[in-house]
Structure formats: structure tokens, C-alpha cells
Design a protein around this motif. Structure first.
Motif, short mmCIF file in Angstrom:
data_model
loop_
_atom_site.label_atom_id
_atom_site.label_comp_id
_atom_site.label_asym_id
_atom_site.label_seq_id
_atom_site.Cartn_x
_atom_site.Cartn_y
_atom_site.Cartn_z
N LEU A 12 0.84 -1.18 0.00
CA LEU A 12 0.00 0.00 0.00
C LEU A 12 0.87 1.23 0.00
CD1 LEU A 12 -2.86 1.28 0.37
CD2 LEU A 12 -2.38 1.31 2.80
N LEU A 13 0.42 1.94 -0.17
CA LEU A 13 1.12 3.08 0.31
C LEU A 13 1.58 2.82 1.75
CD1 LEU A 13 -1.47 5.94 0.17
CD2 LEU A 13 -1.27 4.44 -0.17
N GLY A 28 -8.40 -8.12 -11.52
CA GLY A 28 -8.99 -9.05 -10.57
C GLY A 28 -7.92 -9.80 -9.79
N GLY A 29 -8.30 -10.95 -9.27
CA GLY A 29 -7.34 -11.77 -8.55
C GLY A 29 -7.05 -11.25 -7.16
N ASP A 30 -5.88 -11.63 -6.63
CA ASP A 30 -5.54 -11.26 -5.26
C ASP A 30 -4.96 -9.85 -5.20
OD1 ASP A 30 -2.87 -11.38 -6.08
OD2 ASP A 30 -2.65 -13.46 -5.42
N ASP A 31 -4.53 -9.47 -4.00
CA ASP A 31 -4.04 -8.11 -3.78
C ASP A 31 -2.54 -7.96 -4.01
OD1 ASP A 31 -6.62 -7.48 -3.07
OD2 ASP A 31 -6.24 -7.51 -0.91
N ALA A 32 -1.89 -8.98 -4.51
CA ALA A 32 -0.45 -8.90 -4.72
C ALA A 32 -0.13 -7.92 -5.85
CB ALA A 32 0.11 -10.27 -5.07
N PRO A 33 0.97 -7.17 -5.73
CA PRO A 33 1.39 -6.33 -6.85
C PRO A 33 1.60 -7.17 -8.10
CG PRO A 33 2.64 -5.81 -4.87
CD PRO A 33 1.87 -7.07 -4.57
N GLU A 77 9.64 -1.14 -21.67
CA GLU A 77 8.88 -0.48 -20.62
C GLU A 77 8.56 -1.49 -19.52
OE1 GLU A 77 6.84 0.68 -24.62
OE2 GLU A 77 7.71 -1.10 -23.69
N PHE A 78 8.15 -0.97 -18.37
CA PHE A 78 7.80 -1.84 -17.26
C PHE A 78 6.54 -1.29 -16.61
CE2 PHE A 78 8.46 -3.31 -12.77
CZ PHE A 78 8.48 -4.68 -13.02
N GLY A 79 5.52 -2.14 -16.52
CA GLY A 79 4.26 -1.72 -15.92
C GLY A 79 4.07 -2.34 -14.55
N VAL A 80 3.51 -1.57 -13.64
CA VAL A 80 3.29 -2.02 -12.27
C VAL A 80 1.86 -1.71 -11.85
CG1 VAL A 80 4.03 -1.81 -9.86
CG2 VAL A 80 5.71 -1.60 -11.70
N LEU A 81 1.20 -2.66 -11.22
CA LEU A 81 -0.05 -2.43 -10.52
C LEU A 81 0.19 -2.65 -9.04
CD1 LEU A 81 -2.71 -4.32 -12.72
CD2 LEU A 81 -2.44 -1.84 -12.47
N GLN A 82 -0.08 -1.62 -8.23
CA GLN A 82 0.05 -1.72 -6.79
C GLN A 82 -1.32 -1.52 -6.17
OE1 GLN A 82 2.53 -2.58 -4.96
NE2 GLN A 82 4.49 -1.97 -5.86
N PRO A 83 -1.75 -2.40 -5.28
CA PRO A 83 -3.11 -2.31 -4.74
C PRO A 83 -3.33 -1.08 -3.89
CG PRO A 83 -1.85 -3.93 -3.51
CD PRO A 83 -0.99 -3.51 -4.67
N ILE A 84 -4.54 -0.55 -3.95
CA ILE A 84 -5.00 0.51 -3.06
C ILE A 84 -6.00 -0.13 -2.10
CG2 ILE A 84 -6.19 2.73 -2.87
CD1 ILE A 84 -5.40 3.26 -5.79
N GLY A 87 -8.89 -0.48 -5.46
CA GLY A 87 -8.42 -0.38 -6.84
C GLY A 87 -6.92 -0.52 -6.89
N TRP A 88 -6.32 0.13 -7.86
CA TRP A 88 -4.88 -0.01 -8.10
C TRP A 88 -4.25 1.33 -8.47
CZ3 TRP A 88 -2.93 -4.96 -7.56
CH2 TRP A 88 -3.84 -6.01 -7.64
N PHE A 89 -3.04 1.54 -8.01
CA PHE A 89 -2.15 2.51 -8.64
C PHE A 89 -1.50 1.78 -9.82
CE2 PHE A 89 -1.95 4.31 -4.29
CZ PHE A 89 -2.31 5.62 -4.58
#
Length: 200
Positions: free
Chosen positions: A7-8, A126-131, A140-147, A190-192
Motif C-alpha cells: 500500500l502506500l 482481478g485476482g488477489d491483492d499482490a502487486p 517499458e515496465f508496468g506495475v499495478l500496486q493495490p489501493i 483499486g490499483w495505482f
């Protein structure tokens, strides 16, 4: 590799086709997919990009939380709606420029249609809360971090009986297609998303 935090958070291509009928011209080729990469499989360059992404995400999260807290303490909960609607995109643009990335917030249950995910993240909300991590076709590199929803945020995102006074009416006026209520504290809101370019 350091522990991953829980999280943050495109250039436009112009083509001139003066002699082509846009209704019959060949469609543009689809963008190549960005394969997902397991945390344990990140290459050293991707680990560096992840660290870069996390710095940008942390800056956006810190500024956004600061402005939300100040607005609520000063003007009440409804002021938080204006922060999320007006200031959040401005803060994202500021942080993106400072860190040389693209970033924003998205969700599987949007409040604002402006927060739709980038193409590489559309099928991964969807899925779990893992990044989640993605390798772009040009490095390029894409990241999803959970909020994860903070307790203070249930006033605007919680169950109907948890919403602060006046919030329901404000949401109906500003976001007629809102799907971002009914969450509980600690639930993934959601996600950052952060997109880091290839290192020069």
C-alpha cells in the motif's frame, strides 16, 4: 530484492492518409501484449524500474492522502470528492512529470470514467491483492500496486449507511454511473498503475 510494498499509482501518433477512405483503410495493428512477470523472475533492470515505480507511487499516494486529510479536516467529507475529482489528476500529472513515468489510479469498479486502466492492465484488475508486473515490448515496465481502503475512506466508498451526510447526493450529481461504493475498510478499492520507460 527488497520486500514489495502492499500500500502506500503515450505519445500520440498522427498519421496522414489524404487519399485513403477512413472507412475502408486497413485498421491499425493491435498493440502487442505486455506479458505479466512474476516477482521472482524480474531481471535486474526490471528491479530498478520497480524501485523507480514505487518512488513515484509513494509520492502520489502521500500527496493525495495529505490533501484528502486536509480537505476533510477543514471542510468536511464532501470536500474529499472535489480533491479526488480535481486535484488527484493534477497531482498524478505533477508526479509523473517529476519522475519521468506515466501513472494514475484505476479500479474494477470505477467512479470516474477518466480512471480507466491502460491497455496493458485491463485484464489484470482481478485476482488477489499482490502487486503485478508487466514487461512492455520496448523495454517499458508496468506495475499495478493495490489501493487498500483506509477507514476514513468508507465515508465516500463504504456501504450506503456508512456514507457521510450529503455524499450520496454529491455522487449522484457528479458521477451518475458511480460503482465505487459498498467497500469495507481494508478491502482493495483499486490499483495505482505506473508505467516506467526503458532506462536510456
Amino acid at each position: 530484492m527488497p520486500a514489495l510494498p502492499r500500500l502506500l499509482a503515450v505519445p500520440l501518433l498522427w498519421a496522414a492518409a489524404c487519399s485513403s477512405d477512413p472507412t475502408t483503410a486497413d485498421p491499425a495493428p493491435a498493440a502487442p501484449p505486455w506479458p505479466q512477470v512474476a516477482a521472482a523472475a524480474l531481471a535486474p533492470a526490471q528491479q530498478a524500474q520497480l524501485a523507480h515505480a514505487d518512488r513515484a507511487r509513494g509520492a502520489l499516494a502521500q500527496r493525495l492522502l495529505g490533501e484528502l486529510t486536509k480537505a476533510i479536516d477543514t471542510h468536511g467529507t464532501r470536500a474529499a470528492i472535489s480533491v479526488c475529482k480535481v486535484r488527484a489528476p493534477e497531482l498524478a500529472a505533477e508526479v509523473a512529470a517529476e519522475h519521468g513515468v506515466r501513472l494514475g489510479r484505476t479500479s474494477h469498479r470505477l467512479r470516474s470514467p477518466d480512471n480507466r486502466p491502460p491497455g496493458w492492465a485491463k485484464t489484470a484488475l482481478g485476482g488477489d491483492d499482490a502487486p503485478k508486473f508487466f514487461a512492455g515490448p520496448a523495454g517499458e515496465f508496468g506495475v499495478l500496486q493495490p489501493i487498500l481502503l483506509q477507514p476514513m475512506c468508507v465515508q465516500c466508498h463504504g456501504q450506503p449507511d456508512q456514507l457521510a451526510e450529503g455524499v450520496t447526493e454529491a455522487l449522484q450529481r457528479l458521477y451518475p454511473d458511480d460503482r465505487a461504493t459498498g467497500f469495507a475498510a481494508g478491502e482493495r478499492r483499486g490499483w495505482f498503475w505506473i508505467e516506467v520507460p526503458k532506462a536510456p
